[in-house]
Design an enzyme around this catalytic site. Structure first.
Site, PDB file in Angstrom:
ATOM      1  CE1 TYR A  14      -9.301  -3.915   0.502  1.00  0.00           C
ATOM      2  CE2 TYR A  14      -8.769  -1.765  -0.404  1.00  0.00           C
ATOM      3  CZ  TYR A  14      -8.389  -2.905   0.284  1.00  0.00           C
ATOM      4  OH  TYR A  14      -7.098  -3.028   0.755  1.00  0.00           O
TER       5      TYR A  14
ATOM      6  CG  ASN B 284      -3.519  -2.912   6.957  1.00  0.00           C
ATOM      7  OD1 ASN B 284      -3.444  -2.312   5.874  1.00  0.00           O
ATOM      8  ND2 ASN B 284      -4.484  -3.767   7.222  1.00  0.00           N
TER       9      ASN B 284
ATOM     10  CE  LYS C 191      -3.799  -2.490   2.294  1.00  0.00           C
ATOM     11  NZ  LYS C 191      -4.659  -2.586   3.511  1.00  0.00           N
TER      12      LYS C 191
ATOM     13  CD  GLU D 143      -8.057  -9.415  -4.129  1.00  0.00           C
ATOM     14  OE1 GLU D 143      -6.868  -9.767  -3.902  1.00  0.00           O
ATOM     15  OE2 GLU D 143      -8.924  -9.321  -3.240  1.00  0.00           O
TER      16      GLU D 143
ATOM     17  CG  HIS E 250      -4.721  -6.480  -0.688  1.00  0.00           C
ATOM     18  ND1 HIS E 250      -5.952  -6.650  -0.087  1.00  0.00           N
ATOM     19  CD2 HIS E 250      -4.702  -7.315  -1.757  1.00  0.00           C
ATOM     20  CE1 HIS E 250      -6.646  -7.548  -0.786  1.00  0.00           C
ATOM     21  NE2 HIS E 250      -5.916  -7.962  -1.806  1.00  0.00           N
TER      22      HIS E 250
HETATM   23  P1  DAT Z   1      -7.449  -7.599   4.971  1.00  0.00           P
HETATM   24  O1  DAT Z   1      -6.742  -6.410   4.385  1.00  0.00           O
HETATM   25  O2  DAT Z   1      -6.650  -8.204   6.090  1.00  0.00           O
HETATM   26  O3  DAT Z   1      -7.879  -8.603   3.948  1.00  0.00           O
HETATM   27  P2  DAT Z   1     -10.224  -6.719   5.034  1.00  0.00           P
HETATM   28  O4  DAT Z   1     -10.313  -7.239   3.651  1.00  0.00           O
HETATM   29  O5  DAT Z   1     -11.258  -7.148   6.005  1.00  0.00           O
HETATM   30  O6  DAT Z   1      -8.781  -7.045   5.675  1.00  0.00           O
HETATM   31  O7  DAT Z   1     -10.239  -5.127   5.005  1.00  0.00           O
HETATM   32  C1  DAT Z   1      -9.533  -4.418   4.009  1.00  0.00           C
HETATM   33  C2  DAT Z   1      -8.805  -3.252   4.658  1.00  0.00           C
HETATM   34  O8  DAT Z   1      -9.757  -2.366   5.224  1.00  0.00           O
HETATM   35  C3  DAT Z   1      -7.883  -3.636   5.818  1.00  0.00           C
HETATM   36  O9  DAT Z   1      -6.605  -4.003   5.377  1.00  0.00           O
HETATM   37  C4  DAT Z   1      -7.859  -2.388   6.619  1.00  0.00           C
HETATM   38  C5  DAT Z   1      -9.246  -1.825   6.438  1.00  0.00           C
HETATM   39  N1  DAT Z   1     -10.115  -2.229   7.546  1.00  0.00           N
HETATM   40  C6  DAT Z   1     -10.694  -3.445   7.720  1.00  0.00           C
HETATM   41  N2  DAT Z   1     -11.441  -3.473   8.826  1.00  0.00           N
HETATM   42  C7  DAT Z   1     -11.335  -2.235   9.369  1.00  0.00           C
HETATM   43  C8  DAT Z   1     -11.883  -1.615  10.527  1.00  0.00           C
HETATM   44  N3  DAT Z   1     -12.689  -2.279  11.371  1.00  0.00           N
HETATM   45  N4  DAT Z   1     -11.551  -0.319  10.776  1.00  0.00           N
HETATM   46  C9  DAT Z   1     -10.742   0.359   9.938  1.00  0.00           C
HETATM   47  N5  DAT Z   1     -10.197  -0.162   8.827  1.00  0.00           N
HETATM   48  C10 DAT Z   1     -10.489  -1.440   8.544  1.00  0.00           C
HETATM   49 MG    MG Z   2      -9.286  -8.489   2.435  1.00  0.00          MG
END
Ligand code: DAT
Ligand code: MG
Length: 151
Positions: free
Chosen positions: A51, A114, A11, A128, A117
């Protein structure tokens, strides 16, 4: 099979903090083969698709602006169980819950920063990869390390 593929993206914060070489090193040294890589600004339309399962979440707008805050290093990796193994290399979504030794556990603190991805299933990996890469941007080649990685 050894031809499973996953989509891994460093990212904007991971690019700006110069953590992308560390990501490439970890995936390469684990034994995975790099088959696609490009530095790119993600368009909003692409991110909305990427997303799409999160569009109703309260953090969705800030997630999109974070992902558009700088260039993203988009990569595709190939190898045995690479989707699940890749998620293990990344660590938990919330860096505070990511174990030391994982990428997020070693280099991040906030969920909205974080740094990386990774696809969460073989199906989403296929979706993707097709979203981020054209077919001719992925390369096929014989990895000279395979004989030393696979029994
Ligand atoms: P990942 O990136 O581990 O696959 P995800 O697909 O559930 O996680 O979410 C995509 C991104 O969105 C994640 O990297 C960070 C953000 N995110 C997820 N849950 C969140 C939350 N509860 N609060 C803030 N940002 C969040
Ligand atoms: Mg995800």
């Amino acid at each position: 099979s050894n031809t499973e593929r996953t989509f891994i993206a460093v990212k904007p914060d991971g690019v700006q903090r110069a953590l992308f070489p560390e990501v490439l090193r970890r995936f390469s040294q684990k034994g995975f083969k790099l088959v696609g890589i490009k530095l790119t600004f993600a368009k909003e339309e692409l991110l909305r698709e990427h997303y799409s399962d999160l569009q109703s979440k309260p953090f969705f707008p800030s997630l999109l602006s974070y992902m558009m805050s700088g260039p993203v290093l988009a990569t595709v990796w190939e190898g045995k169980d690479v989707v699940k193994q890749g998620r293990a290399l990344l660590g938990a979504t919330n860096p505070l819950q990511s174990a030391p030794g994982t990428i997020r556990g070693d280099f991040a603190l906030d969920m909205g920063r974080n740094i990386i991805h990774g696809s969460d299933s073989v199906e989403s990996a296929e979706k993707e990869i097709a979203l981020w890469f054209k077919k001719d941007e992925l390369v096929s080649y014989k990895s000279e390390m395979y004989g030393w990685i696979y029994e």
